[in-house]
Design a protein around this motif. Structure first.
Motif, PDB file in Angstrom:
ATOM      1  N   THR A  21       2.224   4.205  23.401  1.00 23.66           N
ATOM      2  CA  THR A  21       2.494   5.317  22.534  1.00 23.66           C
ATOM      3  C   THR A  21       2.111   4.614  21.231  1.00 23.66           C
ATOM      4  OG1 THR A  21       4.563   5.924  23.743  1.00 23.66           O
ATOM      5  CG2 THR A  21       4.478   6.388  21.322  1.00 23.66           C
ATOM      6  N   ASN A  22       2.233   3.152  20.946  1.00 25.49           N
ATOM      7  CA  ASN A  22       1.733   2.587  19.870  1.00 25.49           C
ATOM      8  C   ASN A  22       0.613   1.679  19.995  1.00 25.49           C
ATOM      9  OD1 ASN A  22       4.269   3.292  18.238  1.00 25.49           O
ATOM     10  ND2 ASN A  22       5.322   2.287  20.079  1.00 25.49           N
ATOM     11  N   LEU A  23      -0.389   2.086  20.746  1.00 24.53           N
ATOM     12  CA  LEU A  23      -1.509   1.270  21.406  1.00 24.53           C
ATOM     13  C   LEU A  23      -2.337   0.959  19.892  1.00 24.53           C
ATOM     14  CD1 LEU A  23      -2.850  -0.175  23.435  1.00 24.53           C
ATOM     15  CD2 LEU A  23      -4.325   1.823  23.906  1.00 24.53           C
ATOM     16  N   ASP A  24      -2.764   1.694  19.301  1.00 26.62           N
ATOM     17  CA  ASP A  24      -3.490   1.558  17.923  1.00 26.62           C
ATOM     18  C   ASP A  24      -2.842   0.775  17.057  1.00 26.62           C
ATOM     19  OD1 ASP A  24      -5.427   3.606  19.081  1.00 26.62           O
ATOM     20  OD2 ASP A  24      -4.722   5.097  17.677  1.00 26.62           O
ATOM     21  N   LEU A  25      -1.753   0.749  16.837  1.00 26.62           N
ATOM     22  CA  LEU A  25      -1.129  -0.007  16.017  1.00 26.62           C
ATOM     23  C   LEU A  25      -0.875  -1.608  16.516  1.00 26.62           C
ATOM     24  CD1 LEU A  25       0.769  -0.244  13.298  1.00 26.62           C
ATOM     25  CD2 LEU A  25       2.772   0.188  14.685  1.00 26.62           C
TER      26      LEU A  25
ATOM     27  N   LEU B 111      -3.275  -2.917  18.714  1.00 33.79           N
ATOM     28  CA  LEU B 111      -4.432  -3.361  18.829  1.00 33.79           C
ATOM     29  C   LEU B 111      -4.931  -3.753  17.592  1.00 33.79           C
ATOM     30  CD1 LEU B 111      -6.439  -1.070  21.158  1.00 33.79           C
ATOM     31  CD2 LEU B 111      -5.495  -3.249  21.630  1.00 33.79           C
ATOM     32  N   ALA B 112      -4.275  -2.994  16.437  1.00 36.46           N
ATOM     33  CA  ALA B 112      -4.701  -3.525  14.826  1.00 36.46           C
ATOM     34  C   ALA B 112      -4.269  -4.792  14.466  1.00 36.46           C
ATOM     35  CB  ALA B 112      -4.355  -2.351  14.014  1.00 36.46           C
ATOM     36  N   ASN B 113      -2.958  -5.317  15.058  1.00 35.35           N
ATOM     37  CA  ASN B 113      -2.204  -6.337  14.756  1.00 35.35           C
ATOM     38  C   ASN B 113      -2.442  -7.720  15.914  1.00 35.35           C
ATOM     39  OD1 ASN B 113      -0.834  -5.471  12.084  1.00 35.35           O
ATOM     40  ND2 ASN B 113      -0.715  -3.945  13.311  1.00 35.35           N
TER      41      ASN B 113
ATOM     42  N   GLU C   2       6.676  -1.282  13.812  1.00 34.71           N
ATOM     43  CA  GLU C   2       5.560  -2.225  13.286  1.00 34.71           C
ATOM     44  C   GLU C   2       6.436  -3.738  13.286  1.00 34.71           C
ATOM     45  OE1 GLU C   2       2.687  -3.314   9.740  1.00 34.71           O
ATOM     46  OE2 GLU C   2       4.013  -1.651   9.590  1.00 34.71           O
TER      47      GLU C   2
END
Length: 299
Positions: A188-192, A194-196, A256
């Motif tokens: 669900t929060n893969l992009d978030l 990967l970004a961190n 986050e």
């Protein structure tokens, strides 16, 4: 915010884990603390005072964004989990001491976790009234952390044979549910994530190493016997990342903020395993106790 899988599934998974912990506890586990007061006080001092200070220093060193900084302090404030007992058993620690420390830490965390988290929010996110653990949210923390443990202990007291029979199934169920829920949360929060991930990998690994080292070396410096130092190491070094994720996502309402615990929760297993082999191979005379020193001199 996450999907229903995370907002509902994560608290349920944590509840089952804490219920399973309660099934393995008795009041005697709390009473056992009195038999090793020095080891317990040193371990608690490291857990409640030293580690948050170390974590704060790491956050400043790595210059994390404010929300991630609070997430790291939330992780540092989380008590040890049942995984610490397993690692302690594998590397010949005092598992009975682990169980007692886990029981005591779970109770203390109801107060210290909101306190440290609110202090972190005040430092890194001043003036943000949307976050924080106010009284009503502290009641949620109590319900999440202690209520399932107390229920499990009551089941053990009233139906000990049932508690023994349910111990293994509950453990298996909690692992399966947790894997499914965390996998869903990651998707669900893969992009978030990967970004961190790259930013968080270094600080979480370093924090885990320091936590494990502090948990082992500080008790040895105070003449705590080796098996108890091993127990302290894993209890302090293996934080309950699931609890930190649940508090961040479902109580505070910040996905986050849960990212440090999510990254740590994956990497800590490998770090703790490597650390276990390191201390298992160390000489027994490292930071010897007075009794060990006398025996060595006699030989």
């Amino acid at each position: 915010m996450g999907s229903a899988l995370t907002t509902i599934g994560l608290p349920v998974a944590l509840g089952i884990i804490m219920f399973g912990l309660g099934l393995s506890l008795t009041l005697g586990d709390f009473a056992r603390v009195a038999k090793h007061p020095k080891a317990v006080l040193i371990a608690l001092g490291c857990q409640l005072l030293l580690l948050p200070a170390v974590c704060f220093g790491l956050v400043m060193l790595f210059q994390l964004p404010p929300v991630l900084a609070v997430g790291m302090l939330l992780l540092a404030a989380s008590p040890g989990g049942t995984t610490a007992n397993l690692y302690s058993h594998l590397f010949r620690g005092d598992v009975a001491l682990n169980i007692s420390l886990t029981a005591l830490n779970s109770v203390i965390a109801v107060v210290t976790l909101p306190l440290i988290t609110n202090l972190a929010i005040a430092v890194f996110l001043p003036g943000d009234n949307t976050l924080g653990l106010q009284l009503n949210k502290m009641v949620e923390v109590f319900a999440i952390v202690l209520a399932p443990v107390v229920l499990g202990m009551l089941v053990r007291r009233w139906k000990p044979s049932f508690a023994d029979a349910m111990d293994k199934p509950v453990r298996i169920a909690s692992v399966i549910i947790l894997i499914v829920v965390i996998a869903g949360s990651i998707v669900t929060n893969l992009d978030l994530l990967l970004a961190n991930a790259a930013q968080l990998a270094g600080i979480t690994v370093l924090f885990c190493v320091i936590s494990l080292a502090v948990g082992y070396l500080v008790p040895r410096m105070f003449s705590i016997e080796r098996r108890q130092a091993i127990a302290s190491s894993f209890e302090i070094g293996i934080h309950n990342a699931t609890l930190a994720i649940v508090i961040a996502q479902t109580v505070i309402g910040s996905v986050e903020m849960s990212l440090p615990a999510a990254v740590y929760g994956v990497l800590m297993f490998f770090v703790a395993l490597a650390f276990g082999f390191v201390i298992r191979g160390r000489s027994e005379v490292t930071f010897p106790t007075r009794q060990e020193g006398q025996e060595s001199a006699a030989r």
